[in-house]
Design a protein around this motif. Structure first.
Motif, PDB file in Angstrom:
ATOM      1  N   GLU A 120      -7.954   8.194   2.906  1.00 47.92           N
ATOM      2  CA  GLU A 120      -6.788   7.722   2.153  1.00 47.92           C
ATOM      3  C   GLU A 120      -5.646   8.745   2.251  1.00 47.92           C
ATOM      4  OE1 GLU A 120      -8.344   6.766  -1.770  1.00 47.92           O
ATOM      5  OE2 GLU A 120      -8.738   4.720  -1.090  1.00 47.92           O
ATOM      6  N   ILE A 121      -4.398   8.238   2.344  1.00 52.96           N
ATOM      7  CA  ILE A 121      -3.248   9.119   2.588  1.00 52.96           C
ATOM      8  C   ILE A 121      -2.367   9.196   1.339  1.00 52.96           C
ATOM      9  CG2 ILE A 121      -1.345   9.635   4.181  1.00 52.96           C
ATOM     10  CD1 ILE A 121      -2.497   7.493   6.071  1.00 52.96           C
ATOM     11  N   PRO A 122      -2.330  10.355   0.665  1.00 47.93           N
ATOM     12  CA  PRO A 122      -1.447  10.498  -0.498  1.00 47.93           C
ATOM     13  C   PRO A 122      -0.003  10.804  -0.078  1.00 47.93           C
ATOM     14  CG  PRO A 122      -2.699  12.506  -0.181  1.00 47.93           C
ATOM     15  CD  PRO A 122      -3.165  11.548   0.885  1.00 47.93           C
ATOM     16  N   VAL A 123       0.947  10.404  -0.916  1.00 51.05           N
ATOM     17  CA  VAL A 123       2.358  10.756  -0.689  1.00 51.05           C
ATOM     18  C   VAL A 123       2.622  12.042  -1.461  1.00 51.05           C
ATOM     19  CG1 VAL A 123       4.760  10.041  -0.978  1.00 51.05           C
ATOM     20  CG2 VAL A 123       3.011   8.332  -0.460  1.00 51.05           C
ATOM     21  N   ILE A 124       2.791  13.153  -0.726  1.00 48.74           N
ATOM     22  CA  ILE A 124       2.985  14.440  -1.422  1.00 48.74           C
ATOM     23  C   ILE A 124       4.431  14.924  -1.341  1.00 48.74           C
ATOM     24  CG2 ILE A 124       0.582  15.183  -1.159  1.00 48.74           C
ATOM     25  CD1 ILE A 124       1.626  17.004   1.164  1.00 48.74           C
ATOM     26  N   ILE A 128       9.896  11.014   1.130  1.00 44.36           N
ATOM     27  CA  ILE A 128       9.348   9.909   1.937  1.00 44.36           C
ATOM     28  C   ILE A 128       9.714   8.582   1.283  1.00 44.36           C
ATOM     29  CG2 ILE A 128       7.192   8.768   2.652  1.00 44.36           C
ATOM     30  CD1 ILE A 128       5.984  11.566   3.070  1.00 44.36           C
ATOM     31  N   LEU A 129       9.588   8.524  -0.060  1.00 45.75           N
ATOM     32  CA  LEU A 129       9.862   7.268  -0.778  1.00 45.75           C
ATOM     33  C   LEU A 129      11.303   7.157  -1.269  1.00 45.75           C
ATOM     34  CD1 LEU A 129       6.591   6.764  -2.867  1.00 45.75           C
ATOM     35  CD2 LEU A 129       7.380   5.427  -0.927  1.00 45.75           C
ATOM     36  N   THR A 130      12.007   8.304  -1.405  1.00 46.82           N
ATOM     37  CA  THR A 130      13.381   8.240  -1.913  1.00 46.82           C
ATOM     38  C   THR A 130      14.410   8.166  -0.785  1.00 46.82           C
ATOM     39  OG1 THR A 130      13.494  10.659  -2.028  1.00 46.82           O
ATOM     40  CG2 THR A 130      12.827   9.489  -4.037  1.00 46.82           C
ATOM     41  N   ARG A 131      14.024   8.562   0.441  1.00 51.41           N
ATOM     42  CA  ARG A 131      15.000   8.574   1.545  1.00 51.41           C
ATOM     43  C   ARG A 131      14.444   7.986   2.837  1.00 51.41           C
ATOM     44  NH1 ARG A 131      15.936  14.343   3.396  1.00 51.41           N
ATOM     45  NH2 ARG A 131      14.011  13.862   4.524  1.00 51.41           N
ATOM     46  N   ASP A 132      13.400   8.603   3.373  1.00 52.87           N
ATOM     47  CA  ASP A 132      12.952   8.297   4.742  1.00 52.87           C
ATOM     48  C   ASP A 132      12.598   6.826   4.961  1.00 52.87           C
ATOM     49  OD1 ASP A 132      13.292  10.994   5.053  1.00 52.87           O
ATOM     50  OD2 ASP A 132      11.161  11.489   4.912  1.00 52.87           O
ATOM     51  N   ILE A 133      11.828   6.253   4.032  1.00 49.65           N
ATOM     52  CA  ILE A 133      11.361   4.884   4.251  1.00 49.65           C
ATOM     53  C   ILE A 133      12.521   3.881   4.158  1.00 49.65           C
ATOM     54  CG2 ILE A 133      10.721   4.192   1.881  1.00 49.65           C
ATOM     55  CD1 ILE A 133       7.976   3.264   3.349  1.00 49.65           C
ATOM     56  N   PHE A 134      13.572   4.231   3.395  1.00 49.01           N
ATOM     57  CA  PHE A 134      14.738   3.338   3.311  1.00 49.01           C
ATOM     58  C   PHE A 134      15.517   3.331   4.631  1.00 49.01           C
ATOM     59  CE2 PHE A 134      14.054   4.142  -1.286  1.00 49.01           C
ATOM     60  CZ  PHE A 134      13.871   2.818  -1.674  1.00 49.01           C
ATOM     61  N   TRP A 135      15.522   4.483   5.326  1.00 48.28           N
ATOM     62  CA  TRP A 135      16.136   4.527   6.653  1.00 48.28           C
ATOM     63  C   TRP A 135      15.356   3.649   7.628  1.00 48.28           C
ATOM     64  CZ3 TRP A 135      20.568   6.624   8.689  1.00 48.28           C
ATOM     65  CH2 TRP A 135      21.342   7.387   7.818  1.00 48.28           C
ATOM     66  N   MET A 136      14.025   3.693   7.540  1.00 48.56           N
ATOM     67  CA  MET A 136      13.203   2.841   8.405  1.00 48.56           C
ATOM     68  C   MET A 136      13.476   1.363   8.121  1.00 48.56           C
ATOM     69  SD  MET A 136       9.032   2.573   8.700  1.00 48.56           S
ATOM     70  CE  MET A 136       8.856   1.381   7.364  1.00 48.56           C
ATOM     71  N   TRP A 164       4.625   3.035  -2.625  1.00 47.46           N
ATOM     72  CA  TRP A 164       5.365   3.169  -3.892  1.00 47.46           C
ATOM     73  C   TRP A 164       4.439   2.993  -5.091  1.00 47.46           C
ATOM     74  CZ3 TRP A 164       7.060  -0.957  -7.351  1.00 47.46           C
ATOM     75  CH2 TRP A 164       7.937  -0.514  -8.344  1.00 47.46           C
ATOM     76  N   THR A 165       3.447   2.076  -4.975  1.00 48.08           N
ATOM     77  CA  THR A 165       2.515   1.862  -6.083  1.00 48.08           C
ATOM     78  C   THR A 165       1.359   2.854  -5.959  1.00 48.08           C
ATOM     79  OG1 THR A 165       1.394   0.172  -4.764  1.00 48.08           O
ATOM     80  CG2 THR A 165       3.015  -0.596  -6.366  1.00 48.08           C
ATOM     81  N   GLY A 166       1.359   3.843  -6.800  1.00 43.16           N
ATOM     82  CA  GLY A 166       0.256   4.798  -6.825  1.00 43.16           C
ATOM     83  C   GLY A 166       0.436   6.003  -5.931  1.00 43.16           C
ATOM     84  N   ASN A 167       1.598   6.086  -5.203  1.00 39.80           N
ATOM     85  CA  ASN A 167       1.845   7.232  -4.316  1.00 39.80           C
ATOM     86  C   ASN A 167       0.670   7.526  -3.387  1.00 39.80           C
ATOM     87  OD1 ASN A 167       4.478   7.929  -4.923  1.00 39.80           O
ATOM     88  ND2 ASN A 167       3.884   9.182  -6.666  1.00 39.80           N
ATOM     89  N   LEU A 168       0.078   6.438  -2.854  1.00 42.10           N
ATOM     90  CA  LEU A 168      -1.122   6.591  -2.029  1.00 42.10           C
ATOM     91  C   LEU A 168      -1.280   5.367  -1.141  1.00 42.10           C
ATOM     92  CD1 LEU A 168      -4.007   8.258  -1.882  1.00 42.10           C
ATOM     93  CD2 LEU A 168      -4.813   6.328  -3.255  1.00 42.10           C
ATOM     94  N   LEU A 169      -1.691   5.602   0.106  1.00 41.79           N
ATOM     95  CA  LEU A 169      -2.095   4.483   0.955  1.00 41.79           C
ATOM     96  C   LEU A 169      -3.618   4.444   0.907  1.00 41.79           C
ATOM     97  CD1 LEU A 169      -1.031   2.209   2.736  1.00 41.79           C
ATOM     98  CD2 LEU A 169      -1.263   3.716   4.710  1.00 41.79           C
ATOM     99  N   ALA A 170      -4.135   3.487   0.133  1.00 48.33           N
ATOM    100  CA  ALA A 170      -5.576   3.425  -0.129  1.00 48.33           C
ATOM    101  C   ALA A 170      -6.319   2.739   1.015  1.00 48.33           C
ATOM    102  CB  ALA A 170      -5.828   2.677  -1.436  1.00 48.33           C
TER     103      ALA A 170
END
Length: 315
Positions: A260-264, A268-276, A119-125
């Motif tokens: 590094e993995i960007p969120v494109i 992923i952040l508005t739906r999928d991760i909340f289901w997880m 969520w912070t930076g739309n990236l897994l650094a």
């Protein structure tokens, strides 16, 4: 049709590669005089996460970050909604003290941390991946110490003791076969998934959170259903939760250290991760109500129906 064959072929190779890698790893661990308990809690867990790891690394390197992230999110959702749901429908699942004290709280912490990182930076650094790996090592140290003290019954995956008699030649042959199958399986799977997504006009994230996630959960599902039908202790909740922790910490952790993995894809952040997060959270009340130390058949039905609804929503 060709793309579907690539996808299926990739999944078959990943399952076979994972199986060879588990056997070889366990055999090598016995040669190195590692205890059966430590093998079950670490070596087997790492080896069974290898298919997801190879898929995520391959996807991230080949410019498909949505597959890299949703492969893990979807696998974690499928492990609880699909695998645990169907297993509980066949027969109630026992829950032990370690679930309440250690494994469930750790799963929730890792799930919330990965949400915060993305969520912070739309990236897994890279540095965030290092934190995840350090957190996993700390969790394993606590888990092993807890098991050695013997205060709580720790769920240990079945470690095949016949692996102790395997020769070094066979171990390294199996490592080679497993590694090659995982490499080519991940190549085929990622290529097939990208092509199918283009043909269907859906995103790569949709394909990875459904088809790929279900595919990589098939081995756990098969093992759980067979154990439940035989009236043996079905795949334990501890092992499934352990698998979910490894998926987040080792798969996304190692992948993001490599690249590094960007969120494109915003969903992923508005739906999928909340289901997880929701599937992980609901386990605690389910394991506590109406009776402590158990997940009942009707709760399995709720998990499974909710998972089917999730798949419907995604498409």
């Amino acid at each position: 049709m060709e793309n579907i064959l690539y996808l299926i072929g990739g999944l078959v190779l990943l399952v076979l590669g994972g199986e060879f890698l588990v056997r070889a790893s366990v055999g090598l661990s016995f040669k190195l005089n590692i205890s059966k308990m430590v093998i079950g809690l670490t070596v087997v867990s790492f080896a069974t996460s290898a298919p997801e790891l190879l898929v995520s690394i391959n996807a991230a390197i080949s410019d498909s970050p949505a597959i890299a992230i949703n492969n893990v999110i979807g696998s974690n959702i499928a492990n609880i909604g699909l695998v645990l749901g169907i297993t509980a429908i066949i027969g109630p699942i026992a829950v032990n003290n370690t679930f309440y004290k250690l494994t469930w709280p750790v799963l929730m912490v890792f799930s919330l941390v990965i949400y915060y990182f993305l969520w912070t930076g739309n990236l897994l650094a890279r540095w965030e991946g290092i934190i995840l790996i350090i957190g996993l090592i700390a969790f394993l140290v606590i888990l092993i110490r807890s098991a050695q003290k013997g205060k709580d019954q720790i769920d240990i995956e079945d470690v095949d003791e016949t692996a102790a008699t395997i020769s070094y030649a066979k171990i390294f042959l199996w490592l080679g076969i497993g590694g090659a199958a995982l490499y080519f399986g991940s190549e085929f799977l990622v290529d097939g998934a990208k092509a199918i997504a283009q043909n269907l006009g859906v995103s790569e994230g949709v394909i990875s959170i459904t088809m790929i996630a279900i595919g990589t959960s098939v081995p756990e599902l098969a093992a759980s259903v067979i154990a439940a039908l035989k009236k043996e202790k079905a795949i334990s909740l501890g092992n499934l939760i352990g698998s979910n922790i490894f998926n987040i910490a080792s798969v996304l952790g190692i992948t993001s250290v490599i690249t590094e993995i960007p969120v494109i894809e915003p969903q992923i952040l508005t739906r999928d991760i909340f289901w997880m997060l929701g599937f992980a959270f609901i386990l605690y009340p389910f394991a506590y109500i109406p009776r402590k130390f158990g997940i009942d058949r009707y709760e399995g039905i709720i998990l499974f129906v909710t998972y089917v609804f999730f798949i419907y929503l995604v498409f």
